[in-house]
Scaffold this motif. Structure first.
Motif, PDB file in Angstrom:
ATOM      1  N   ALA A  91       0.563  28.440  49.120  1.00 34.56           N
ATOM      2  CA  ALA A  91       0.422  28.400  50.582  1.00 34.56           C
ATOM      3  C   ALA A  91      -0.391  27.210  51.046  1.00 34.56           C
ATOM      4  CB  ALA A  91      -0.210  29.699  51.076  1.00 34.56           C
ATOM      5  N   THR A  92      -1.465  26.883  50.346  1.00 33.25           N
ATOM      6  CA  THR A  92      -2.378  25.838  50.812  1.00 33.25           C
ATOM      7  C   THR A  92      -2.255  24.531  50.034  1.00 33.25           C
ATOM      8  OG1 THR A  92      -4.153  26.546  49.317  1.00 33.25           O
ATOM      9  CG2 THR A  92      -4.022  27.624  51.470  1.00 33.25           C
ATOM     10  N   GLY A  93      -1.665  24.576  48.850  1.00 35.87           N
ATOM     11  CA  GLY A  93      -1.575  23.377  48.019  1.00 35.87           C
ATOM     12  C   GLY A  93      -2.861  23.069  47.263  1.00 35.87           C
ATOM     13  N   LYS A  94      -3.845  23.951  47.379  1.00 40.93           N
ATOM     14  CA  LYS A  94      -5.123  23.732  46.706  1.00 40.93           C
ATOM     15  C   LYS A  94      -4.938  23.805  45.191  1.00 40.93           C
ATOM     16  CE  LYS A  94      -9.796  25.654  46.269  1.00 40.93           C
ATOM     17  NZ  LYS A  94     -10.727  26.734  46.713  1.00 40.93           N
ATOM     18  N   ILE A  95      -5.556  22.847  44.497  1.00 33.70           N
ATOM     19  CA  ILE A  95      -5.485  22.845  43.028  1.00 33.70           C
ATOM     20  C   ILE A  95      -6.454  23.889  42.485  1.00 33.70           C
ATOM     21  CG2 ILE A  95      -5.889  21.508  40.941  1.00 33.70           C
ATOM     22  CD1 ILE A  95      -5.057  19.010  42.433  1.00 33.70           C
ATOM     23  N   LEU A  96      -5.915  24.849  41.758  1.00 31.39           N
ATOM     24  CA  LEU A  96      -6.723  25.916  41.168  1.00 31.39           C
ATOM     25  C   LEU A  96      -7.085  25.623  39.713  1.00 31.39           C
ATOM     26  CD1 LEU A  96      -4.724  28.935  42.639  1.00 31.39           C
ATOM     27  CD2 LEU A  96      -6.779  27.832  43.562  1.00 31.39           C
ATOM     28  N   ALA A  97      -6.238  24.893  39.015  1.00 28.57           N
ATOM     29  CA  ALA A  97      -6.506  24.532  37.614  1.00 28.57           C
ATOM     30  C   ALA A  97      -5.622  23.349  37.250  1.00 28.57           C
ATOM     31  CB  ALA A  97      -6.232  25.712  36.683  1.00 28.57           C
ATOM     32  N   GLU A  98      -6.127  22.510  36.355  1.00 29.39           N
ATOM     33  CA  GLU A  98      -5.325  21.395  35.850  1.00 29.39           C
ATOM     34  C   GLU A  98      -5.870  20.935  34.506  1.00 29.39           C
ATOM     35  OE1 GLU A  98      -5.491  17.638  37.923  1.00 29.39           O
ATOM     36  OE2 GLU A  98      -7.459  18.113  38.766  1.00 29.39           O
ATOM     37  N   ASP A  99      -4.984  20.393  33.690  1.00 32.82           N
ATOM     38  CA  ASP A  99      -5.363  19.839  32.391  1.00 32.82           C
ATOM     39  C   ASP A  99      -4.211  18.969  31.925  1.00 32.82           C
ATOM     40  OD1 ASP A  99      -6.827  19.259  30.156  1.00 32.82           O
ATOM     41  OD2 ASP A  99      -7.150  21.349  29.555  1.00 32.82           O
ATOM     42  N   GLY A 100      -4.453  18.181  30.886  1.00 31.93           N
ATOM     43  CA  GLY A 100      -3.387  17.309  30.421  1.00 31.93           C
ATOM     44  C   GLY A 100      -3.800  16.434  29.264  1.00 31.93           C
ATOM     45  N   PHE A 101      -3.061  15.336  29.122  1.00 37.10           N
ATOM     46  CA  PHE A 101      -3.268  14.386  28.032  1.00 37.10           C
ATOM     47  C   PHE A 101      -3.260  12.980  28.627  1.00 37.10           C
ATOM     48  CE2 PHE A 101      -1.327  11.304  25.181  1.00 37.10           C
ATOM     49  CZ  PHE A 101      -2.066  11.445  24.014  1.00 37.10           C
ATOM     50  N   GLY A 102      -4.289  12.172  28.273  1.00 37.62           N
ATOM     51  CA  GLY A 102      -4.363  10.815  28.796  1.00 37.62           C
ATOM     52  C   GLY A 102      -4.680  10.787  30.281  1.00 37.62           C
ATOM     53  N   LYS A 103      -4.835   9.579  30.819  1.00 37.25           N
ATOM     54  CA  LYS A 103      -5.136   9.393  32.247  1.00 37.25           C
ATOM     55  C   LYS A 103      -6.329  10.231  32.684  1.00 37.25           C
ATOM     56  CE  LYS A 103      -1.419   7.622  35.126  1.00 37.25           C
ATOM     57  NZ  LYS A 103      -0.480   7.906  36.227  1.00 37.25           N
ATOM     58  N   GLY A 104      -7.433  10.106  31.963  1.00 40.88           N
ATOM     59  CA  GLY A 104      -8.641  10.841  32.316  1.00 40.88           C
ATOM     60  C   GLY A 104      -8.819  12.141  31.563  1.00 40.88           C
ATOM     61  N   PHE A 105      -7.759  12.643  30.925  1.00 44.74           N
ATOM     62  CA  PHE A 105      -7.873  13.852  30.106  1.00 44.74           C
ATOM     63  C   PHE A 105      -8.110  13.454  28.643  1.00 44.74           C
ATOM     64  CE2 PHE A 105      -5.052  15.116  33.651  1.00 44.74           C
ATOM     65  CZ  PHE A 105      -5.841  16.114  34.205  1.00 44.74           C
ATOM     66  N   SER A 106      -8.564  14.401  27.847  1.00 45.10           N
ATOM     67  CA  SER A 106      -8.838  14.114  26.436  1.00 45.10           C
ATOM     68  C   SER A 106      -7.541  13.880  25.671  1.00 45.10           C
ATOM     69  CB  SER A 106      -9.612  15.275  25.800  1.00 45.10           C
ATOM     70  OG  SER A 106      -8.772  16.403  25.628  1.00 45.10           O
ATOM     71  N   ALA A 107      -7.685  13.364  24.446  1.00 42.35           N
ATOM     72  CA  ALA A 107      -6.522  13.055  23.617  1.00 42.35           C
ATOM     73  C   ALA A 107      -6.053  14.248  22.792  1.00 42.35           C
ATOM     74  CB  ALA A 107      -6.845  11.888  22.688  1.00 42.35           C
ATOM     75  N   ASP A 108      -6.611  15.440  23.031  1.00 40.61           N
ATOM     76  CA  ASP A 108      -6.129  16.635  22.329  1.00 40.61           C
ATOM     77  C   ASP A 108      -4.678  16.878  22.719  1.00 40.61           C
ATOM     78  OD1 ASP A 108      -8.623  16.951  21.252  1.00 40.61           O
ATOM     79  OD2 ASP A 108      -9.280  18.422  22.749  1.00 40.61           O
TER      80      ASP A 108
END
Length: 212
Positions: A162-179
């Motif tokens: 409804a609001t577009g608010k980010i509740l959670a995020e994670d990833g690889f590269g671009k500021g995230f860890s290399a795991d």
């Protein structure tokens, strides 16, 4: 011959007999009639069984502590357990190649949790570097280097629909860890928007929930 010389003749004959008897006597071994100053060898010594002239008296060895004896291990058996099935329901599982692409899915979570797991396979770059060996004659060698592409990245975003608010995020590269293996866990019900985006990566994504 006069009878006065008979005693002298008899004495001479007796002396010859005594000397002859002495000449026939056997000499002791070694050709010496005297006693040697060394210790005479015994029968055991001459036969190679050792030598003990009697100075050492046999005795019982001093008792020493016996080495520790380890008890036999007790084998324990694990209790029989019935394997449990996955309590969650898989609602999405796919292996996708991302090349500056994005995918989005909406889901109304009524039975938490929401679990997103992903394994990332980034594009690998191989380069050969010419350098000088630090050993021996320091010859020129070629070193092969392999590492993820600097342009490889992946991101998962969970938003409130409804609001577009980010509740959670994670990833690889671009500021995230290399795991390369990660998981996002949402424990509250709600209407969510899931976004998967990336570049130069192949990702295996699995989404599970508490029920549908």
């Amino acid at each position: 011959m006069s009878w006065g010389h008979i005693p002298f003749i008899a004495a001479a004959v007796l002396l010859v007999i005594i000397l002859a008897s002495a000449g026939c006597a056997e000499l002791p071994p070694g050709g010496s009639t005297g006693q040697s100053g060394g210790i005479p060898p015994t029968e055991e010594q001459s036969s190679g069984q050792g030598y003990n002239p009697g100075y050492l008296t046999p005795a019982t060895p001093y008792p020493t502590a016996a080495p520790d004896v380890l008890a036999a291990p007790t084998l324990n058996r694990f209790s029989d357990t019935v394997p449990t099935t996955d309590p969650y329901v898989t609602i999405y599982q796919k292996k996708t190649k991302f090349e500056q692409t994005i995918e989005a899915y909406s889901f109304n979570l009524t039975r938490p949790p929401l679990i997103i797991e992903f394994d990332v396979e980034p594009k690998m770059i191989t380069r050969e570097k010419h350098t000088t060996s630090s050993y021996g004659d320091k010859d020129e060698i070629v070193v092969t280097q392999r590492y993820p592409s600097e342009d490889a990245w992946f991101r998962v975003i969970v938003r409130d629909s409804a609001t577009g608010k980010i509740l959670a995020e994670d990833g690889f590269g671009k500021g995230f860890s290399a795991d390369t293996h990660k998981m996002i866990f949402i424990g509250k019900y709600g209407d969510y928007l899931l976004e998967f985006s990336g570049n130069e990566v192949t990702v295996d994504i699995q989404v599970r929930v508490g029920g549908v």
